[in-house]
Design an enzyme around this catalytic site. Structure first.
Site, PDB file in Angstrom:
ATOM      1  CG  MET A  26      -1.861  -1.280   1.180  1.00 58.54           C
ATOM      2  SD  MET A  26      -3.356  -0.434   2.273  1.00 58.54           S
ATOM      3  CE  MET A  26      -2.961  -0.883   4.475  1.00 58.54           C
ATOM      4  CG  ASN A  28       4.263   5.468   4.357  1.00 62.47           C
ATOM      5  OD1 ASN A  28       4.925   6.015   4.164  1.00 62.47           O
ATOM      6  ND2 ASN A  28       4.103   5.889   5.895  1.00 62.47           N
ATOM      7  CG  ASP A  31      15.415  -1.895   4.553  1.00 60.21           C
ATOM      8  OD1 ASP A  31      15.682  -1.607   3.428  1.00 60.21           O
ATOM      9  OD2 ASP A  31      16.403  -2.725   5.103  1.00 60.21           O
ATOM     10  CG  HIS A  33       6.839  -1.996   1.977  1.00 60.63           C
ATOM     11  ND1 HIS A  33       7.198  -0.996   3.079  1.00 60.63           N
ATOM     12  CD2 HIS A  33       5.801  -2.607   2.633  1.00 60.63           C
ATOM     13  CE1 HIS A  33       5.670  -1.369   3.728  1.00 60.63           C
ATOM     14  NE2 HIS A  33       4.932  -1.966   3.120  1.00 60.63           N
ATOM     15  N   GLY A 144       4.693 -10.151   3.453  1.00 65.15           N
ATOM     16  CA  GLY A 144       5.629  -9.435   4.505  1.00 65.15           C
ATOM     17  C   GLY A 144       5.003 -10.952   6.108  1.00 65.15           C
ATOM     18  NE  ARG A 145       8.670 -16.333   7.405  1.00 70.33           N
ATOM     19  CZ  ARG A 145       8.747 -17.294   8.647  1.00 70.33           C
ATOM     20  NH1 ARG A 145       7.587 -17.603   8.705  1.00 70.33           N
ATOM     21  NH2 ARG A 145       8.748 -18.212   6.724  1.00 70.33           N
ATOM     22  CB  SER A 183       3.626   1.991   7.075  1.00 70.69           C
ATOM     23  OG  SER A 183       3.564   1.100   5.239  1.00 70.69           O
TER      24      SER A 183
HETATM   25  O1  PAF Z   1      -0.143  -5.718   3.669  1.00 74.34           O
HETATM   26  C1  PAF Z   1      -0.481  -4.434   2.954  1.00 74.34           C
HETATM   27  O2  PAF Z   1      -0.072  -3.764   2.597  1.00 74.34           O
HETATM   28  C2  PAF Z   1      -1.463  -4.966   1.781  1.00 74.34           C
HETATM   29  O3  PAF Z   1      -2.526  -5.583   3.120  1.00 74.34           O
HETATM   30  C3  PAF Z   1      -1.879  -5.174   1.165  1.00 74.34           C
HETATM   31  C4  PAF Z   1      -1.616  -7.090   0.832  1.00 74.34           C
HETATM   32  C5  PAF Z   1      -0.597  -4.648  -0.113  1.00 74.34           C
HETATM   33  C6  PAF Z   1      -3.534  -5.448  -0.174  1.00 74.34           C
HETATM   34  O4  PAF Z   1      -3.984  -4.476   0.198  1.00 74.34           O
END
Ligand code: PAF
Length: 281
Positions: A26, A28, A31, A33, A144-145, A183
């Site tokens: 989503m 923003n 590290d 991500h 991500g876990r 975020s």
């Molecule tokens: O984890 C997230 O950022 C959101 O839930 C996702 C998986 C991108 C779905 O909108």
């Protein structure tokens, strides 16, 4: 790296690809991500990341409107991490009409923990992920876990619908003091940021107490004590609990005695910010 805003352009850019690795986000980005993107980049195919703040997974009182939208910075970070294509659709590109077809994940997995406190959250997540999978058609998708239940719910969805996408999990990235990157950490005041690592510390203590717990009653007492300790520090915990890793069911006496693989999960509010974290042990 190329930034693409429409489904048609993305399909054209990925035509003929069979090894696409996908990291939905989503935006923003931090590290945590970027670690998922770097992991995706080791898999040998093109790497696609999406940035889309999905209205369907927010409750009316939640932070959809103020969720930080930082696309230019996200694009720079993604390019540096090895992403090939950034898919950043406008809302009416992904939802050009009301999204009346929805994925309904099972209550046993999706109405507990996060789902209890954020009703409809996993339905919204699964629906957008299903749609993004339809658009990107990835061979692999990396989650991500840190969002442990989300990873488990999506993994089960992919299995149940026989989707041709392998769901893999990436490790949680933590700051030096133990706080899991998120975020939402940006919402914390300075004092709250200093306090925030206490959530990870509470999970570590609960994991240790669980290994000493002989039965579910002892585990429940350890969970209650851990939540009370957080409350004393000024937190408002939604849950702080130990579950089996895949099913997210509470462990029975046999699982506790056998030292079965478990996960401690927590969600708690610190001031106006709600943080989640987990620890496999
Ligand atoms: O984890 C997230 O950022 C959101 O839930 C996702 C998986 C991108 C779905 O909108």
């Amino acid at each position: 790296m190329k930034t693409i805003h429409t489904i048609a352009e993305l399909r054209a850019a990925l035509a003929g690809q069979t090894r696409t690795a996908f990291v939905p986000t989503m935006g923003n980005l931090h590290d945590g991500h970027l670690t998922l993107v770097r992991q995706a980049a080791t898999l040998g195919g093109p790497v696609v990341a999406s940035v889309f703040v999905n209205r369907l997974q927010f409750l009316p009182h939640e932070d959809f409107d103020r969720y930080p939208r930082t696309l230019a910075r996200d694009a720079e970070l993604l390019a540096g991490a090895g992403c090939d294509l950034l898919f950043a659709p406008a809302e009416d590109e992904l939802y050009p009409e009301p999204q009346v077809y929805r994925v309904a994940p099972p209550a046993a997995l999706a109405d507990i923990l996060e789902g209890e406190f954020r009703p409809g959250f996993f339905g919204g997540v699964c629906t957008v992920v299903m749609k993004l999978f339809g658009v990107v058609q990835p061979a692999v998708a990396v989650f991500g876990r840190k969002d442990y239940q989300q990873w488990r719910v999506i993994d089960a969805m992919a299995r149940q619908f026989a989707l041709p996408t392998q769901v893999v999990a990436g490790e949680t990235v933590r700051a030096a003091d133990g706080l899991a990157l998120s975020s939402r950490n940006g919402y914390l005041s300075e004092a709250e940021r200093r306090e925030a690592p206490a959530l990870a510390a509470a999970l570590r203590s609960l994991a240790e107490a669980t290994r000493r717990a002989a039965d579910p009653a002892a585990l429940a007492a350890a969970e209650a004590a851990a939540a009370a300790a957080l409350r004393e520090r000024g937190w408002a915990p939604d849950y702080l609990t130990v579950r089996r890793r895949e099913t997210l069911l509470a462990p029975d006496a046999a699982a506790l005695a056998a030292g079965a693989p478990l996960v401690a999960l927590a969600a708690a509010r610190l001031g106006a910010t709600r943080l989640i974290d987990n620890l496999e042990f």
